[in-house]
Design a protein around this motif. Structure first.
Motif, PDB file in Angstrom:
ATOM      1  N   THR A 193       0.831  -1.199   0.000  1.00 60.23           N
ATOM      2  CA  THR A 193       0.000   0.000   0.000  1.00 60.23           C
ATOM      3  C   THR A 193       0.867   1.250   0.000  1.00 60.23           C
ATOM      4  O   THR A 193       0.471   2.291  -0.500  1.00 60.23           O
ATOM      5  N   PHE A 194       2.044   1.130   0.533  1.00 54.42           N
ATOM      6  CA  PHE A 194       2.877   2.295   0.754  1.00 54.42           C
ATOM      7  C   PHE A 194       3.990   2.395  -0.292  1.00 54.42           C
ATOM      8  O   PHE A 194       4.734   1.465  -0.514  1.00 54.42           O
ATOM      9  N   LYS A 195       4.037   3.526  -0.943  1.00 54.12           N
ATOM     10  CA  LYS A 195       5.111   3.803  -1.888  1.00 54.12           C
ATOM     11  C   LYS A 195       5.859   5.008  -1.359  1.00 54.12           C
ATOM     12  O   LYS A 195       5.333   6.114  -1.317  1.00 54.12           O
ATOM     13  N   THR A 196       7.050   4.798  -0.925  1.00 60.02           N
ATOM     14  CA  THR A 196       7.797   5.872  -0.280  1.00 60.02           C
ATOM     15  C   THR A 196       8.890   6.413  -1.180  1.00 60.02           C
ATOM     16  O   THR A 196       9.454   5.709  -2.016  1.00 60.02           O
ATOM     17  N   PHE A 204      11.048   4.947   7.956  1.00 56.29           N
ATOM     18  CA  PHE A 204      11.361   3.746   8.727  1.00 56.29           C
ATOM     19  C   PHE A 204      10.075   2.945   8.900  1.00 56.29           C
ATOM     20  O   PHE A 204       8.965   3.454   8.661  1.00 56.29           O
ATOM     21  N   LYS A 205      10.215   1.670   9.275  1.00 58.48           N
ATOM     22  CA  LYS A 205       9.049   0.794   9.379  1.00 58.48           C
ATOM     23  C   LYS A 205       8.602   0.625  10.828  1.00 58.48           C
ATOM     24  O   LYS A 205       9.416   0.494  11.733  1.00 58.48           O
ATOM     25  N   ASN A 247       4.413  -3.406   9.890  1.00 62.20           N
ATOM     26  CA  ASN A 247       4.317  -3.448   8.433  1.00 62.20           C
ATOM     27  C   ASN A 247       3.907  -2.096   7.854  1.00 62.20           C
ATOM     28  O   ASN A 247       3.493  -1.997   6.698  1.00 62.20           O
ATOM     29  N   ILE A 248       4.018  -1.034   8.672  1.00 59.87           N
ATOM     30  CA  ILE A 248       3.628   0.303   8.224  1.00 59.87           C
ATOM     31  C   ILE A 248       4.870   1.164   8.045  1.00 59.87           C
ATOM     32  O   ILE A 248       5.759   1.189   8.894  1.00 59.87           O
ATOM     33  N   VAL A 249       4.932   1.873   6.928  1.00 61.71           N
ATOM     34  CA  VAL A 249       6.047   2.776   6.656  1.00 61.71           C
ATOM     35  C   VAL A 249       5.706   4.155   7.211  1.00 61.71           C
ATOM     36  O   VAL A 249       4.652   4.725   6.897  1.00 61.71           O
ATOM     37  N   VAL A 250       6.596   4.668   8.039  1.00 61.76           N
ATOM     38  CA  VAL A 250       6.418   5.989   8.646  1.00 61.76           C
ATOM     39  C   VAL A 250       7.461   6.933   8.077  1.00 61.76           C
ATOM     40  O   VAL A 250       8.649   6.592   8.016  1.00 61.76           O
ATOM     41  N   TYR A 307       5.705  13.130  12.069  1.00 62.63           N
ATOM     42  CA  TYR A 307       5.599  11.756  11.592  1.00 62.63           C
ATOM     43  C   TYR A 307       4.351  11.601  10.735  1.00 62.63           C
ATOM     44  O   TYR A 307       3.251  12.005  11.131  1.00 62.63           O
ATOM     45  N   LEU A 308       4.528  11.024   9.540  1.00 63.63           N
ATOM     46  CA  LEU A 308       3.441  10.886   8.580  1.00 63.63           C
ATOM     47  C   LEU A 308       3.233   9.424   8.212  1.00 63.63           C
ATOM     48  O   LEU A 308       4.197   8.681   7.987  1.00 63.63           O
ATOM     49  N   VAL A 309       1.964   9.013   8.149  1.00 63.29           N
ATOM     50  CA  VAL A 309       1.608   7.658   7.727  1.00 63.29           C
ATOM     51  C   VAL A 309       0.495   7.759   6.705  1.00 63.29           C
ATOM     52  O   VAL A 309      -0.492   8.472   6.912  1.00 63.29           O
TER      53      VAL A 309
END
Length: 412
Positions: A17-20, A41-42, A45-48, A59-61
């Protein structure tokens, strides 16, 4: 995903879901090079994404189409945890939150304030007995931003204790020119002092200084105010004089007996004289330690208003006599509808407040080598550009269950 987090339902979070995108600080130019840095950073399973701005972290999610931002990693972790399972700590479990969320629709935003975590929570709870306030704001209007305020975690038992609000018409007495005006028909001077005494221990210094001030000057005696409810505070503006910064303010309260003890205690005056302006008598205080302040006091019925400068006292007298616009003349009062009669009102004159803020920073520039007048004009004041198109911020709050108040941000 964001709405589900309020409901504390299970969130389906996938790694893809996350494209950083990492931004290199080498691409940042000039003076922004060292104050805007990002890294990812992770968290499970969530990229912050962590954004460092001027030494502070944001901090953004990204959850689907929704962006969650926090200035505290611990708070962000708690929010994500609440969003992944049922918990009594979830905002969704708060009494009254469903009523607020039911008013959400397209182009509306929801802002929740935990009043128990505010510095002046003991005072706020005496105005409205709730653990939090939800603001449902409509952002789709061109000239006005308005919305309703809902009491969350309302305490009906405490509400009955606060039902004895007065009906003094502060809005027919106070001028519109002040940068900020706060008046309450729920709080009296004694209520204010008792609320300060209940402040958390981490504010012990503030609590001690204020309580000692009232006790040392015998201002805490209940018979001085005869149990009267009704107070107001006006921050008129900040002005620079002789290279010093002076805030101009007025304090109003209701008391059966007209006395000078309060004013004498604040300004340490040594004498006073009676003056007249527009056929209205007022007291001018003499022998003050400050060469700038010229404190004065005027009475209206059973209300006393003390001002730090005679100019502000004359403005109040002029407004009382109908020669200057008063708060009830504002269009925001008409737009408040039933809430215009609410016991508590906060009115901010945005243009005057922004000017005062500029004076404050210019004073800092003159006494601090960290920034200059140029920095104030080019870097600090532009931050207020988004609100400059508005003229007044008006919040009305009553002691009502459910829909407790209204907020209006108006251009006129």
């Amino acid at each position: 995903a964001l709405y589900n987090s309020f409901k504390a339902e299970k969130l389906s979070l996938k790694k893809d879901t996350f494209k950083t995108k990492n931004k290199s600080k080498n691409k940042l130019k000039n003076r922004y090079k060292d104050i805007y840095i990002t890294e990812d950073f992770k968290l499970n399973n969530i990229v912050v994404s962590k954004v460092k701005m001027s030494g502070k972290n944001i901090y953004l999610v990204l959850l689907g189409k929704y962006l969650i931002a926090s200035d505290n990693l611990s708070t962000l972790k708690i929010s994500l945890k609440l969003g992944s399972g049922m918990s009594n700590r979830s905002l969704h479990k708060k009494r009254g939150i469903q009523n607020a969320i039911a008013h959400l629709s397209r182009n509306k935003i929801h802002i929740y304030i935990n009043t128990e975590q505010t510095v002046l929570h003991s005072i706020v709870h005496r105005v409205i007995p709730a653990s939090g306030l939800s603001f449902i704001l409509d952002c789709n209007k061109k000239k006005i931003l308005s919305g309703d305020i809902f009491a969350i975690g309302y305490n009906s038992k405490k509400s009955r204790q606060l039902s004895r609000s007065s009906t003094f018409n502060w809005n027919a007495l106070l001028p519109v020119s002040s940068a900020a005006t706060l008046y309450s028909n729920t709080l009296g001077i004694n209520d204010f002092v008792e609320a300060i005494e209940l402040l958390d221990t981490k504010y012990s210094t503030i609590k001690k200084n204020i309580v000692n001030f009232f006790k040392a000057n015998n201002l805490h005696k209940k018979d001085m105010y005869q149990g009267k409810r009704g107070t107001c505070f006006m921050f008129h503006k900040v002005t620079l004089a002789n290279k010093n910064l002076y805030p101009l303010f007025s304090i109003g309260y209701r008391a059966k007996n007209k006395n000078k003890e309060f004013a004498k205690s604040i300004f340490k005056t040594r004498g006073s004289s009676q003056k007249k302006y527009q056929n209205t008598s007022f007291t001018l205080f003499n022998g003050m330690s400050s060469q700038f302040y010229k404190a004065a006091m005027v009475h209206e019925k059973d209300a006393t208003i003390i001002s730090s400068h005679i100019k502000n006292t004359k403005e109040i007298i002029s407004a009382k006599n109908g020669n200057r616009s008063v708060l009830k003349d504002l269009k925001t009062f008409r737009k408040m509808k039933k809430f215009k009669k609410s016991a508590n009102h906060l009115i901010i004159n945005i243009h005057t407040l922004v000017k005062s803020i500029k004076y404050f920073y210019n004073y800092g520039a003159a006494h601090n080598s960290a920034y200059t007048y140029v920095t104030v004009d080019k870097d600090i004041m532009p931050l207020f550009n988004p609100i400059k198109k508005y003229r007044y911020l008006h919040i009305a709050l009553g002691n009502n269950k459910g829909k407790s108040g209204k907020m209006i941000l108006s251009k006129k």
